[in-house]
Motif scaffolding. Structure first.
Motif: not given
Lengths: 1058, 245
Positions: A1-28
Motif C-alpha cells: 500500500m505504501l509506495q517507496k520513493r527516494e529523494k536525493v539531497l545534496l547538502l554542504r557540510t561544514f567543511q565545505g564538502r558536498t554530501l549526497r544524502i538519500v532519503r526515503e519518501h513514502y507515498l500513500r
C-alpha cells in the motif's frame, strides 16, 4: 500500500564538502483531505476539523504567499484555506520556528476555517523534483498539482483559487485546468474580498515595507549598530560562560537609557552574578526590544555604571530600590538575540506639526508606541498621507518587521485602527492589545457544544449521572454565600453533624469539567483565554454565559453537578479525621449574600425578610429552617477561625495591596468611593476555600507526583526587604524578615497608634518585596520548592473557581483522574504530560499577569478620567492628604490613602527651583538646593529657609492629570503644603488599622460578639474589592480575596525591582 | 532555521510514514551457493547481507570448543560505501565488535545449540548501506540465513528499533530520526513465544514511557515476522519446484 520513493539531497557540510544524502519518501493512496465535500470520508479517514462546504471557493496559497502574508491569512473572515504541506515546509525552513508555530496554531485553531493537506505523501499529488529545477519552481508546481488533484477529489464541485506571487506561474498554469484558478494575492483580495478593507490595507503595508527593506539593503548606509553574532557563536559563548543569556527588560521611566537583563536559568549560577545586568543606552542594547531573549557580553569593570535614583519625567510609579544611586553594577552590551518576542504594538501617529519637523521624507513616518519601553517605529507606507491625516487622532496597531543594523529605528507596518485617543473604548482596546488579550465573541462551533437550557427544553440531571454521582440533595444542607446579585456561583458550603458525633464540612465546587470536554472547541478557547479578564468597568468571560451564569452556577433551589471535598472533623478540636473527594449532585438551599449571612451570625433575624427562600413559609417551619441555617453558619465560622488560627501559627501573612476600585454610575462616569464594612463571613468563606485548595493539592500531588498542577509562592530574597527595613527603622520599628512567621509578627507590631497608614504602607512594601505566586507542574520542581510562602502551606493549588480560571479546570481533571485511579478504574482522560503541563502553566501565568496588568491599567485610566474633568485649582476633591513613603534625590513618592494612588511629587522643578514652605505652610518655588538623607530630605532656599520632609510625613497634595497624546494620561501630584490636609474625611481611615494576628489567635476561643468587633476593623482592601463587585456583578468574595493576594503579589512585578 | 519536525501535527514522520509503520522490507534467501546459508535484506535503505557456515568442527584453537553445545561465532562489518561519506572501517573496531557480540547473544538464544556439541556455527553479516536500524537489519538477515542453512532454531528472531518523540513511540527509525538524538531502543523478539532475545537502549527514557516504546517495538517485530515468514515460504516453494517434487 505504501509506495517507496527516494529523494536525493545534496547538502554542504561544514567543511565545505558536498554530501549526497538519500532519503526515503513514502507515498500513500489516501491522505486525509479534511473537506466536508469528500466523496469517501471513510477512505480518507478525516478527523478533526473539516473545511466547511458552504464557501464559494477554496483558496490555496502558494509557498511565497504563506511566508509573506500569513498575518492576512489569519483573518477569520477568510474561509476555506488549504495550506499545502509543501508550503508549510517552506515556512518552516525559511522563516524559522516562530513563524512556523504561528502557522501551526492557526491550523489547530477551530475558529479558523483552514486545514493542512499533506500533499507530499499522497501518491498522485507528489511530484519528484526534476533535474536542474529550482526549489521555488518545484514548490509552486507541487502545490499546483495538488490543487488540481484536490479539485478532482471533491468531484469538481468546489472551484479552487490558487494565489501566488509568481507571475510566470500564473502565465503557465492560469488556464490549464478548468475550475482551478491562479491569480496573484493582491488580485485575489481585490476581487474576492472587496469589503475586507483591513486585509487589503495590511497587504499593501506589508508589500510596501518589504520593498523598502529591499531598497535599503541595496543602499547600505553607514551602520548604526554592530551586527549580531551568528547563533553557533552565541551558543558556544553561553556554554563557555563568556556570554550571558537573559530577558531584556527596559526601564519604563528611562526607556532611552536604561535596560536590564534578567538572567535565565543556569547562566546565573555559573557567572556568580546575583543582580541583573545593566544595558546602558540604545547602542549597547543593539536593536533588542523589551521582552526579547538576548545574549549579553559583560563590559570590563571600569566601564560599569550605576543606576539613576532621581525621579524623572514620567516617574509615576514607585520602585522598590534599595541600593544607593551611584554604586556601579554589572554592565554589558547585547551581542545577539536568541528569540524576538515581538507582538502587536499600539502607536500614535505624529501630529501635523511634528511631521513637518520630521522633514519631507513623505514615505516614512516615525510613530510613537503607547508603551514607553518600545522604541519609535518607522512605518513606510504609500497610504502615508492618507493614514497620516486620518489617524492623527487615533490609536493604531502596528507590527515590527525588521531592524537592520543600518537603521536607527525598527521598520514596521500598519495593521489596523483601534479607536480615538482619549475615547474610553479606544483606550480600553489599547490596553487589551498591549496585554495581548484577544477577546472575540464565542463562535458558533463553540456554542454548538454547549448544553441547552431554555424554558421549552430545560436542562435536567441525567439518569446515568445520577448513578455515578453521590446524591447530596436530600441529605445535606448546602448553601452559598456570595455578594448580592451574583450570577456565577462556583462554590457552596455545607456542614452537618454525623451520627458518630463528628462534624462533616463540605465544599462543593461547580463541575465545569463535566460540560467542558478536554480538547473540545470550548476547552481550547478557554485555554487560550486562561482566565476571565476583569477590567474596571467590564469583564471578558472565560466560558460562555450559558455555563458561567447558568448550568455551572450553583444557584439556589435547582439541581446542579458539583465536585465536592468533604472532611470529617472532630466535634470539639476540629481535627481533620477523614477526607472524601468526588462528584456529587447538589441542590443549594440558600443563595445568601454576605450581609444577610453576617446578620444571621450576629443573631439579628430581621434580615430574614430579605432571604427569598424563607419568605413564603409559614411562621413555624420558617423558624425551624432558620435555626438550622443559623447553626450551620455559626459552626462554619467557628471551624474557619480554628483553621485560620492554625495557619497563622505557621506564619501566614496578611498582605496589603493598594488597589483602588472606581465606582461608576450608569453613564460610565466615575462616582465616589462608598466604604463598605468588611465582614467576618468573608474570612470564613475564604478560609474554607483555602482549605479545599490545600487538600486537593495534596491529593493530586500524591496521585500524580510528576504531573500535578500546583501553585507556589517562593520565599522572597532578603535583599529586597532592605527598603522595608530602612523605612520601618525611620519610625522606630524593627522588621524581622527571616521567615514568614517573623515577618508577620513584626508587621503586626509595627503599628503606629497615631497613624494607621504607616502599617498599611509597610505591609504594601513587604508585598512588593515578594515574588509572584505561580502555577507550576510538580514534575519540573523539587518538592521543597512547592510551598506557598504567603499562605504558609506546603502545597497549594487553585480548585475552587473553575468558572473563571482555567487552572482550576485542569486541577478538576487531575482530581477526577486521581479518584478513578484510587478506584482502580482505567483513567479515561488523557492527562497532560509534565512537559505539556509546564508549557500550559507558563501560558496561564502569562495570561494572569496580562489580566492583572490590564486591570491595573484600566483602573489608572479611570482614575485619570475622574480627575480629568475636574479643575485642580477649584475642585475640592483634588486636594487631599498624602503620606511620603520613599525619598529620592529630587523628590518624594507619595501615597494617597483617599484614592489609593501612589505617585511622585517633585521638590525641585524643571527650572531648578526648590520647594519651600512658608509659616502658613503653603508651598512656593524658590531657588535653592536639596539635600537627601536616609529618611528625610531637606530643601533649603538661597534665602536660608529650609523645610524638611520625613518618611511617613503627612502632606497636602494637589492631584492633576497630565494629558499625553501618545501614551496614557498620568496623574501628577504637587505638594502644596507640608501639613496634613485638614478635613473631616479622616474618619474614613479609622477602620484601616489592622487586626493583629496574635489577637486573632486568642480571639478564636473568645465569644462571637467580641470577635465580631475586632473583625470589623479588618483590612481595608476588602471594601475596595467589594466595590468592584458592585460593578461587574458576579464574583464570589472568595475569588476577590484570592485576587487581593494575587494583586498584592503583582505589585512586585518587573518594573519595581529594576 | 527550525529543526526537523520528526512527527508533524498530522501524525506523519519525515519520510511520510505514520508512527507505527515499518519501512519497506524486501528479502531474498539463498543468494550465495558456496555458503551453507545466505540471505539479503533491504529495510528501507538499510541493506544487509548475511552468510552462515556450519555447524562444522571448531576451527583454530580446539580449546574454544564447548562440550555441551555449539559455539556461535558472529562477525559484523560494514562496507566503506555504506554511509553518505566514504569511510574506511577496519575490522575489529569497537563498534563492529560490539555489534558482533550482540548478534552472538541474540542467536545463542534462538539456535538450538545443544544439538551440535563441540561444533561451531559462523554468522557473517555485512551492511552494504546504512540508513538507520542496522542492528535490526542484521538480525533479520541472519535469521533468514540461518534458516537457509537448515540449522534448527526455536523460532524466528525478528528485530526492530523504536524511538520516542513528543510523547509518541515511533517504530523502525530511519537514519534521520536516529540522528536527531532521541532515545532509541533495539529489540529482538521470538515472536511465537513473545520472549525477548535482546533488548538494548543507550539513552535515557522515563520509566513511564518504556512500556509504550517497548510495545511499539514488539508490534513492529511481529510485523517483521509476518513478512519474513512470507519470504521463507516463498523460497521453500521455489526450491521445491526446482527439485521437481
Amino acid at each position: 500500500m505504501l509506495q517507496k520513493r527516494e529523494k536525493v539531497l545534496l547538502l554542504r557540510t561544514f567543511q565545505g564538502r558536498t554530501l549526497r544524502i538519500v532519503r526515503e519518501h513514502y507515498l500513500r493512496p489516501s491522505v486525509p483531505c479534511n473537506s466536508a465535500l469528500c466523496p469517501q470520508p471513510a477512505a480518507c479517514r478525516n478527523e478533526g476539523k473539516l473545511l466547511s462546504s458552504d464557501v464559494t471557493h477554496y483558496v490555496i496559497p502558494d509557498w511565497k504567499v504563506v511566508q509573506d502574508y500569513l498575518e492576512i491569512l489569519e483573518f477569520p473572515e477568510l474561509k476555506g484555506i488549504i495550506f499545502m504541506q509543501t508550503a508549510c515546509q517552506a515556512v518552516q525552513h525559511q522563516r524559522g520556528r516562530r513563524q512556523y508555530n504561528k502557522l501551526r496554531n492557526l491550523l489547530k485553531d477551530a475558529r479558523h476555517d483552514c486545514i493542512l493537506f499533506a500533499n507530499e505523501f499522497q501518491q498522485h499529488c507528489y511530484l519528484p523534483r526534476e533535474r536542474g529545477e529550482s526549489m521555488e519552481k518545484w514548490q509552486t508546481r507541487s502545490i499546483y498539482n495538488a490543487a488540481v488533484w484536490y479539485y478532482h477529489h471533491c468531484q469538481d464541485r468546489m472551484p479552487i483559487v490558487m494565489v501566488t506571487e509568481d507571475e510566470e506561474a500564473i502565465q503557465q498554469y492560469g488556464s490549464e485546468t478548468e475550475g482551478v484558478f491562479m491569480i496573484s494575492f493582491k488580485n485575489y483580495l481585490d476581487n474576492f474580498w472587496p469589503d475586507l478593507k483591513a486585509a487589503r490595507e495590511l497587504c499593501d503595508s506589508i508589500l510596501q515595507s518589504r520593498q523598502e527593506r529591499e531598497n535599503e539593503s541595496q543602499e547600505s548606509h553607514g551602520k548604526e549598530y554592530p551586527e549580531h553574532l551568528p547563533l553557533e557563536v552565541l551558543e558556544a559563548g553561553i556554554k563557555s560562560g563568556r556570554y550571558i543569556q537573559g530577558i531584556l527588560n527596559v526601564n519604563k521611566h528611562r526607556a532611552q537609557i536604561e535596560a536590564f537583563v534578567r538572567l535565565q536559568g543556569a547562566s546565573s549560577k555559573d557567572s556568580g552574578l546575583i543582580s541583573d545586568i545593566l544595558i546602558h543606552g540604545m547602542k549597547a542594547r543593539n536593536r533588542s526590544i523589551h521582552g526579547d531573549a538576548v545574549v549579553v557580553e559583560l563590559l570590563p569593570k571600569n566601564e560599569w555604571k550605576g543606576r539613576t535614583a532621581a525621579l524623572c519625567e514620567n516617574d509615576s510609579d514607585d520602585k522598590a530600590l534599595g541600593e544607593s544611586p551611584s554604586e556601579p553594577m554589572p554592565t554589558g552590551r547585547v551581542v545577539g538575540i536568541l528569540q524576538k518576542n515581538w507582538r502587536d504594538y499600539v502607536v500614535t501617529f505624529p501630529s501635523k506639526e511634528e511631521v513637518q519637523s520630521q522633514g519631507k521624507n513623505a514615505q516614512k513616518i516615525l510613530v510613537t508606541p503607547w508603551d514607553y519601553r518600545i522604541p519609535k517605529i518607522r512605518i513606510s507606507t504609500q497610504q502615508a498621507e492618507a493614514l497620516q491625516v486620518a489617524n492623527t487622532d487615533f490609536r493604531v496597531v502596528v507590527r515590527i518587521d525588521s531592524w537592520e543594523s543600518t537603521s536607527v529605528y525598527p521598520n514596521g507596518h500598519f495593521v489596523r485602527v483601534l479607536g480615538r485617543i482619549g475615547d474610553l473604548e479606544g483606550e480600553i482596546a489599547t490596553i487589551l492589545v498591549e496585554n495581548s488579550i484577544s477577546v472575540v465573541p464565542f463562535s458558533e462551533a463553540q456554542m454548538c457544544e454547549m448544553p441547552v437550557n431554555t424554558p421549552e427544553n430545560p436542562w435536567k440531571v441525567s439518569p446515568e449521572e445520577e448513578q455515578v454521582r453521590k446524591d447530596l440533595r436530600k441529605t445535606h444542607l448546602v448553601f452559598s454565600i456570595d455578594p448580592k446579585g451574583c450570577e456565577d456561583v462556583d462554590d457552596t458550603l455545607s456542614v452537618r453533624t454525623l451520627n458518630n458525633g463528628n462534624l462533616e464540612l463540605g465544599v462543593h465546587i461547580a463541575d465545569v469539567t463535566h460540560f467542558v470536554a478536554p480538547n473540545s472547541y470550548i476547552d481550547v478557547e478557554a485555554r487560550t483565554r486562561a482566565t476571565t479578564y476583569y477590567l474596571a468597568d467590564r469583564r471578558y468571560d472565560m466560558l460562555p454565559s450559558i455555563l458561567s451564569a447558568d448550568l455551572c452556577s450553583l444557584l439556589g433551589g435547582v439541581d446542579r453537578y458539583a465536585v465536592s471535598v468533604m472532611w470529617e472533623l472532630d466535634e470539639t478540636s476540629y481535627e481533620i479525621k477523614k477526607v472524601w473527594y468526588g462528584r456529587t449532585i447538589i441542590r443549594s438551599a440558600y443563595k445568601l449574600f454576605y450581609e444577610a449571612a453576617q446578620e444571621l451570625l450576629d443573631g439579628n433575624f430581621s434580615i430574614v425578610d430579605d432571604i427569598p427562600e424563607l419568605k413564603d413559609l409559614d411562621e413555624k417551619s420558617r423558624q425551624v429552617k432558620l435555626e438550622e441555617l443559623v447553626w450551620a453558619i455559626g459552626k462554619l465560622t467557628d471551624i474557619a477561625r480554628h483553621i485560620r488560627a492554625k495557619r497563622d501559627r505557621c506564619g501566614a501573612l496578611e498582605l496589603e495591596g493598594v488597589e483602588v476600585r472606581v465606582q461608576l454610575d450608569e453613564k460610565k462616569n466615575i462616582h465616589d468611593l462608598i466604604p463598605k464594612q468588611p465582614l467576618e463571613v468573608h474570612e470564613t468563606v475564604a478560609e474554607c476555600m483555602i482549605l479545599a485548595n490545600h487538600w486537593v493539592a495534596k491529593k493530586i500531588w500524591e496521585s500524580f507526583p510528576h504531573q500535578a498542577l500546583l501553585r507556589q509562592h517562593p520565599s522572597p530574597h532578603q535583599e529586597f526587604f532592605s527598603e522595608l527595613r530602612e523605612c520601618a527603622k525611620a519610625k522606630g520599628f524593627f522588621i524581622d524578615t527571616r521567615s514568614n512567621k517573623t515577618l508577620a509578627d513584626s508587621l503586626d507590631n509595627a503599628n503606629d497608634p497615631n497613624d494607621p497608614i504607616v502599617n498599611r504602607l509597610l505591609r504594601s512594601m513587604a508585598t512588593q518585596a515578594m515574588s509572584n505566586a505561580l502555577y507550576f507542574s510538580t514534575g519540573s520542581c523539587a518538592e521543597e520548592e512547592f510551598h506557598h510562602y504567603g499562605l504558609a502551606l506546603d502545597k497549594y493549588t487553585h480548585f475552587t473557581s473553575p468558572i473563571r480560571r482555567y487552572s482550576d479546570i485542569v486541577v478538576h481533571r487531575l482530581l477526577m483522574a486521581a479518584i478513578s485511579k484510587d478506584k482502580k478504574i482505567e483513567i479515561k482522560e488523557n492527562l497532560l504530560s509534565n512537559k505539556d503541563l509546564e508549557e500550559l502553566c507558563r501560558h496561564i501565568n502569562n495570561r494572569n499577569r496580562a489580566a492583572q496588568h490590564s486591570q491595573k491599567q484600566s483602573t489608572e485610566l479611570f482614575q485619570c478620567m475622574y480627575f480629568k474633568d475636574k479643575d485642580p485649582e477649584t475642585e475640592e476633591r483634588c486636594i487631599t492628604d498624602g503620606v511620603i513613603y520613599s525619598i529620592r534625590t529630587n523628590g518624594v513618592l507619595v501615597f494617597i490613602p483617599r484614592f489609593g494612588i501612589k505617585g511622585a511629587a517633585y521638590l525641585k522643578n524643571k527650572d531648578g527651583l526648590v520647594i519651600s514652605c512658608g509659616p502658613d505652610s503653603c508651598s512656593e518655588w524658590k531657588p535653592g538646593s536639596l539635600q537627601r538623607f536616609q529618611n528625610k530630605i531637606i530643601s533649603t532656599t538661597t534665602a536660608g529657609q529650609s523645610v524638611t520632609f520625613h518618611l511617613f510625613d503627612h502632606v497636602t497634595v494637589r492631584i492633576s492629570v497630565q494629558a499625553l497624546r501618545c501614551h496614557s494620561d498620568t496623574i501628577r501630584l504637587e505638594i502644596i503644603s507640608n501639613k496634613p490636609y485638614m478635613i473631616a474625611n479622616t474618619e474614613l481611615f479609622h477602620q484601616s488599622s489592622l487586626l493583629l494576628k496574635s489577637e486573632l489567635v486568642k480571639e478564636v476561643t473568645r465569644s462571637m460578639e467580641e470577635a465580631q468587633l475586632a473583625q470589623e476593623v479588618k483590612v481595608n482592601v476588602i471594601q475596595e474589592e467589594y466595590q468592584e463587585y458592585c460593578q461587574t456583578k458576579g464574583r464570589s468574595l472568595y475569588t476577590l480575596l484570592e485576587e487581593i493576594r494575587d494583586l498584592a503579589l503583582l505589585d512586585v512585578s518587573s518594573n519595581y525591582r529594576l | 532555521m527550525a529543526g526537523l519536525e520528526l512527527l508533524s501535527d498530522q501524525g506523519y514522520r519525515v519520510d511520510g510514514r505514520r508512527a507505527g509503520e515499518l519501512r519497506k522490507i524486501q528479502a531474498r534467501m539463498g543468494v550465495f551457493a558456496q555458503a551453507d546459508g545466505s540471505a539479503y535484506i533491504e529495510q528501507g535503505n538499510t541493506k544487509a547481507l548475511a552468510v552462515v557456515y556450519g555447524p562444522h568442527e571448531i576451527r583454530g584453537s580446539r580449546s574454544r570448543a564447548l562440550p555441551d553445545r555449539a559455539l556461535v561465532n558472529c562477525q559484523y562489518s560494514s562496507a566503506t560505501f555504506s554511509t553518505g561519506e566514504r569511510k574506511r572501517r577496519p575490522h575489529g573496531d569497537r563498534k563492529s565488535c560490539e555489534m558482533g557480540l550482540q548478534l552472538r547473544q541474540t542467536f545463542e538464544a534462538a539456535i538450538l545449540t545443544q544439538l551440535h556439541p563441540r561444533s561451531q556455527i559462523d554468522i557473517y553479516v555485512q551492511v552494504l548501506q546504512a540508513d538507520g536500524g542496522t542492528y535490526a537489519a542484521c538480525v533479520n538477515a541472519a535469521t533468514l540465513a540461518v534458516l537457509d542453512a537448515g540449522i534448527p532454531m526455536r523460532d524466528f528472531v525478528c528485530a526492530c528499533s523504536a524511538g520516542f518523540v513528543e510523547g509518541t513511540a515511533l517504530a523502525d527509525l530511519s537514519h534521520v530520526e536516529e540522528a536527531a538524538g532521541g532515545p532509541q531502543l533495539a529489540l529482538a523478539l521470538l515472536p511465537a513465544s513473545g520472549q525477548i532475545a535482546l533488548l538494548e537502549m543507550d539513552a535515557r527514557l522515563h520509566e513511564d514511557h518504556l512500556e509504550r516504546v517497548l510495545e511499539a517495538a514488539a508490534q513492529a517485530a511481529r510485523d517483521v515476522h509476518t513478512l519474513l515468514d512470507h519470504v521463507v515460504r516463498q523460497h521453500v516453494r521455489e526450491a521445491s519446484i526446482l527439485l521437481g517434487d
